[in-house]
Write a protein that holds these residues in place. Structure first.
Motif, PDB file in Angstrom:
ATOM      1  N   ASP A  56      -6.029  24.804 -53.326  1.00 35.66           N
ATOM      2  CA  ASP A  56      -5.699  25.639 -54.478  1.00 35.66           C
ATOM      3  C   ASP A  56      -6.330  25.101 -55.755  1.00 35.66           C
ATOM      4  O   ASP A  56      -6.721  25.874 -56.641  1.00 35.66           O
ATOM      5  N   ILE A  57      -6.424  23.783 -55.867  1.00 35.06           N
ATOM      6  CA  ILE A  57      -7.059  23.195 -57.051  1.00 35.06           C
ATOM      7  C   ILE A  57      -8.534  23.585 -57.115  1.00 35.06           C
ATOM      8  O   ILE A  57      -9.045  24.003 -58.168  1.00 35.06           O
ATOM      9  N   ALA A  58      -9.238  23.438 -55.985  1.00 34.34           N
ATOM     10  CA  ALA A  58     -10.661  23.799 -55.958  1.00 34.34           C
ATOM     11  C   ALA A  58     -10.857  25.295 -56.168  1.00 34.34           C
ATOM     12  O   ALA A  58     -11.795  25.711 -56.864  1.00 34.34           O
ATOM     13  N   ALA A  59      -9.973  26.103 -55.591  1.00 37.39           N
ATOM     14  CA  ALA A  59     -10.091  27.551 -55.774  1.00 37.39           C
ATOM     15  C   ALA A  59      -9.852  27.945 -57.226  1.00 37.39           C
ATOM     16  O   ALA A  59     -10.541  28.825 -57.766  1.00 37.39           O
ATOM     17  N   GLY A  60      -8.891  27.292 -57.893  1.00 34.57           N
ATOM     18  CA  GLY A  60      -8.626  27.605 -59.296  1.00 34.57           C
ATOM     19  C   GLY A  60      -9.770  27.220 -60.216  1.00 34.57           C
ATOM     20  O   GLY A  60      -9.997  27.875 -61.236  1.00 34.57           O
ATOM     21  N   ILE A  61     -10.476  26.155 -59.867  1.00 37.78           N
ATOM     22  CA  ILE A  61     -11.609  25.730 -60.695  1.00 37.78           C
ATOM     23  C   ILE A  61     -12.818  26.634 -60.486  1.00 37.78           C
ATOM     24  O   ILE A  61     -13.502  27.022 -61.439  1.00 37.78           O
ATOM     25  N   THR A  62     -13.098  26.983 -59.242  1.00 37.24           N
ATOM     26  CA  THR A  62     -14.321  27.743 -58.941  1.00 37.24           C
ATOM     27  C   THR A  62     -14.167  29.243 -59.124  1.00 37.24           C
ATOM     28  O   THR A  62     -15.183  29.946 -59.147  1.00 37.24           O
ATOM     29  N   VAL A  63     -12.939  29.758 -59.251  1.00 39.56           N
ATOM     30  CA  VAL A  63     -12.777  31.201 -59.343  1.00 39.56           C
ATOM     31  C   VAL A  63     -13.417  31.762 -60.618  1.00 39.56           C
ATOM     32  O   VAL A  63     -13.907  32.897 -60.625  1.00 39.56           O
ATOM     33  N   VAL A  64     -13.439  30.962 -61.691  1.00 36.73           N
ATOM     34  CA  VAL A  64     -14.055  31.421 -62.938  1.00 36.73           C
ATOM     35  C   VAL A  64     -15.558  31.604 -62.753  1.00 36.73           C
ATOM     36  O   VAL A  64     -16.134  32.635 -63.148  1.00 36.73           O
ATOM     37  N   PHE A  65     -16.205  30.637 -62.136  1.00 28.95           N
ATOM     38  CA  PHE A  65     -17.649  30.700 -61.945  1.00 28.95           C
ATOM     39  C   PHE A  65     -18.021  31.757 -60.898  1.00 28.95           C
ATOM     40  O   PHE A  65     -19.001  32.485 -61.063  1.00 28.95           O
ATOM     41  N   VAL A  66     -17.228  31.831 -59.832  1.00 31.00           N
ATOM     42  CA  VAL A  66     -17.506  32.827 -58.797  1.00 31.00           C
ATOM     43  C   VAL A  66     -17.322  34.237 -59.346  1.00 31.00           C
ATOM     44  O   VAL A  66     -18.129  35.137 -59.075  1.00 31.00           O
ATOM     45  N   GLY A  67     -16.285  34.450 -60.153  1.00 36.78           N
ATOM     46  CA  GLY A  67     -16.064  35.766 -60.733  1.00 36.78           C
ATOM     47  C   GLY A  67     -17.161  36.177 -61.695  1.00 36.78           C
ATOM     48  O   GLY A  67     -17.558  37.349 -61.727  1.00 36.78           O
ATOM     49  N   TYR A  68     -17.677  35.214 -62.457  1.00 44.38           N
ATOM     50  CA  TYR A  68     -18.727  35.550 -63.425  1.00 44.38           C
ATOM     51  C   TYR A  68     -20.067  35.782 -62.747  1.00 44.38           C
ATOM     52  O   TYR A  68     -20.679  36.841 -62.893  1.00 44.38           O
ATOM     53  N   PHE A  69     -20.519  34.788 -61.971  1.00 42.32           N
ATOM     54  CA  PHE A  69     -21.831  34.907 -61.343  1.00 42.32           C
ATOM     55  C   PHE A  69     -21.828  35.941 -60.231  1.00 42.32           C
ATOM     56  O   PHE A  69     -22.838  36.581 -59.972  1.00 42.32           O
ATOM     57  N   GLY A  70     -20.685  36.109 -59.551  1.00 41.46           N
ATOM     58  CA  GLY A  70     -20.616  37.133 -58.525  1.00 41.46           C
ATOM     59  C   GLY A  70     -20.647  38.538 -59.086  1.00 41.46           C
ATOM     60  O   GLY A  70     -21.165  39.457 -58.446  1.00 41.46           O
ATOM     61  N   GLY A  71     -20.117  38.715 -60.301  1.00 37.05           N
ATOM     62  CA  GLY A  71     -20.153  40.041 -60.911  1.00 37.05           C
ATOM     63  C   GLY A  71     -21.516  40.423 -61.434  1.00 37.05           C
ATOM     64  O   GLY A  71     -21.834  41.615 -61.536  1.00 37.05           O
ATOM     65  N   THR A  72     -22.345  39.442 -61.771  1.00 33.72           N
ATOM     66  CA  THR A  72     -23.669  39.730 -62.314  1.00 33.72           C
ATOM     67  C   THR A  72     -24.796  39.465 -61.331  1.00 33.72           C
ATOM     68  O   THR A  72     -25.930  39.845 -61.595  1.00 33.72           O
ATOM     69  N   GLY A  73     -24.495  38.796 -60.220  1.00 38.80           N
ATOM     70  CA  GLY A  73     -25.535  38.431 -59.263  1.00 38.80           C
ATOM     71  C   GLY A  73     -25.475  39.241 -57.992  1.00 38.80           C
ATOM     72  O   GLY A  73     -24.913  40.346 -57.948  1.00 38.80           O
ATOM     73  N   GLN A 111     -23.947  39.937 -54.776  1.00 38.28           N
ATOM     74  CA  GLN A 111     -22.645  39.655 -54.162  1.00 38.28           C
ATOM     75  C   GLN A 111     -22.735  39.300 -52.681  1.00 38.28           C
ATOM     76  O   GLN A 111     -22.032  38.381 -52.232  1.00 38.28           O
ATOM     77  N   PRO A 112     -23.539  39.993 -51.863  1.00 37.83           N
ATOM     78  CA  PRO A 112     -23.610  39.590 -50.445  1.00 37.83           C
ATOM     79  C   PRO A 112     -24.076  38.158 -50.240  1.00 37.83           C
ATOM     80  O   PRO A 112     -23.614  37.477 -49.316  1.00 37.83           O
ATOM     81  N   ARG A 113     -24.963  37.673 -51.081  1.00 35.28           N
ATOM     82  CA  ARG A 113     -25.412  36.287 -50.939  1.00 35.28           C
ATOM     83  C   ARG A 113     -24.309  35.312 -51.287  1.00 35.28           C
ATOM     84  O   ARG A 113     -24.145  34.282 -50.613  1.00 35.28           O
ATOM     85  N   TYR A 114     -23.544  35.611 -52.326  1.00 35.41           N
ATOM     86  CA  TYR A 114     -22.419  34.751 -52.661  1.00 35.41           C
ATOM     87  C   TYR A 114     -21.367  34.791 -51.561  1.00 35.41           C
ATOM     88  O   TYR A 114     -20.722  33.770 -51.266  1.00 35.41           O
ATOM     89  N   LEU A 115     -21.165  35.927 -50.957  1.00 33.47           N
ATOM     90  CA  LEU A 115     -20.226  36.021 -49.840  1.00 33.47           C
ATOM     91  C   LEU A 115     -20.711  35.197 -48.654  1.00 33.47           C
ATOM     92  O   LEU A 115     -19.921  34.489 -48.006  1.00 33.47           O
ATOM     93  N   GLY A 116     -21.996  35.281 -48.362  1.00 29.85           N
ATOM     94  CA  GLY A 116     -22.552  34.476 -47.282  1.00 29.85           C
ATOM     95  C   GLY A 116     -22.427  32.989 -47.560  1.00 29.85           C
ATOM     96  O   GLY A 116     -22.094  32.204 -46.667  1.00 29.85           O
ATOM     97  N   ALA A 117     -22.674  32.601 -48.817  1.00 28.42           N
ATOM     98  CA  ALA A 117     -22.520  31.185 -49.180  1.00 28.42           C
ATOM     99  C   ALA A 117     -21.069  30.752 -49.076  1.00 28.42           C
ATOM    100  O   ALA A 117     -20.771  29.627 -48.654  1.00 28.42           O
ATOM    101  N   GLY A 118     -20.146  31.642 -49.430  1.00 25.60           N
ATOM    102  CA  GLY A 118     -18.729  31.307 -49.326  1.00 25.60           C
ATOM    103  C   GLY A 118     -18.272  31.132 -47.896  1.00 25.60           C
ATOM    104  O   GLY A 118     -17.532  30.194 -47.578  1.00 25.60           O
ATOM    105  N   VAL A 119     -18.709  32.017 -47.009  1.00 28.49           N
ATOM    106  CA  VAL A 119     -18.342  31.899 -45.597  1.00 28.49           C
ATOM    107  C   VAL A 119     -18.963  30.639 -44.999  1.00 28.49           C
ATOM    108  O   VAL A 119     -18.318  29.921 -44.207  1.00 28.49           O
ATOM    109  N   ALA A 120     -20.211  30.338 -45.370  1.00 30.59           N
ATOM    110  CA  ALA A 120     -20.848  29.102 -44.893  1.00 30.59           C
ATOM    111  C   ALA A 120     -20.114  27.871 -45.415  1.00 30.59           C
ATOM    112  O   ALA A 120     -19.942  26.884 -44.693  1.00 30.59           O
ATOM    113  N   SER A 121     -19.663  27.913 -46.677  1.00 34.96           N
ATOM    114  CA  SER A 121     -18.908  26.804 -47.237  1.00 34.96           C
ATOM    115  C   SER A 121     -17.569  26.635 -46.523  1.00 34.96           C
ATOM    116  O   SER A 121     -17.119  25.507 -46.282  1.00 34.96           O
TER     117      SER A 121
END
Length: 210
Positions: free
Chosen positions: A88-105, A107-117
């Protein structure tokens, strides 16, 4: 003549603005055999399977094994609680960056990177078991005082067992990768699913995912 030219130019603009929905790995690698999977139903199936695996690994296996981590790697209750909550700590920190870059970048690539992570995080946490020596509680020679401190057991063992406490960082790394992957899966996964179907069918697809 002018009307034909205007209609031709409008058609060209429509072609230019039409999004690329082809399925592939990169911009230049899009095999024809993958194009039959470029539809919302296949995406719903894949994202649902990933959500099931994520819930099973993070909310199921890891939480059940917290007490085993504490005994196996000589962790205090404070450290074992940190391992449990670090997702939950890591999710709370990264949700800001994922929400920003995922909204402008892309999205399927970020999803693929998330599943790989998420897969890498589960692999790292499982490797803590396979890389550590065999657990032999009878031969460990540990003397533990469970009433000495509120932070957990105070165990005194051999110097060879002291390195087991370093596996705390391995578990934290795995949970951090799981937190990043879960953030991409649940924040961008639903958004991309909503954008891929009509407004009438979106509630049905999102409901089937959950």
């Amino acid at each position: 003549m002018a009307e034909k030219q205007s209609s031709t130019s409008s058609n060209q603009e429509t072609d230019v603005l039409e999004p690329d929905i082809s399925c592939g790995y990169t911009e230049t690698c899009k095999p024809k055999c993958l194009q039959k999977f470029a539809n919302p139903k296949v995406y719903l199936l894949i994202i649902s399977l990933c959500s099931i695996i994520q819930g099973f690994a993070v909310n199921g296996i890891n939480n059940v094994n917290i007490s085993s981590y504490e005994r196996r790697y000589l962790l205090s209750s404070r450290n074992s609680g940190l391992v449990a909550s670090f997702y939950d700590i890591a999710a709370g920190i990264t949700v800001v960056f994922v929400g920003y870059f995922g909204g402008t970048g892309h999205q399927p690539r970020y999803l693929g990177a998330g599943v790989a992570s998420l897969g890498l995080g589960c692999f790292i946490m499982s490797m803590a078991h396979f890389t550590s020596p065999s657990y032999q509680p009878a031969a460990a020679g540990l003397t533990c005082n469970y009433n000495s401190s509120s932070s957990g057991a105070n165990c005194a063992g051999s110097e060879d067992d002291a390195f087991l406490k370093n596996y705390l960082y391995v578990l934290l790394l795995g949970q951090a990768l799981n937190g990043f992957g879960g953030t991409c899966l649940y924040s961008l996964g639903v958004t991309y699913l909503d954008q891929s179907v009509s407004a009438k069918m979106a509630p049905l697809y999102v409901g089937e995912k959950y």
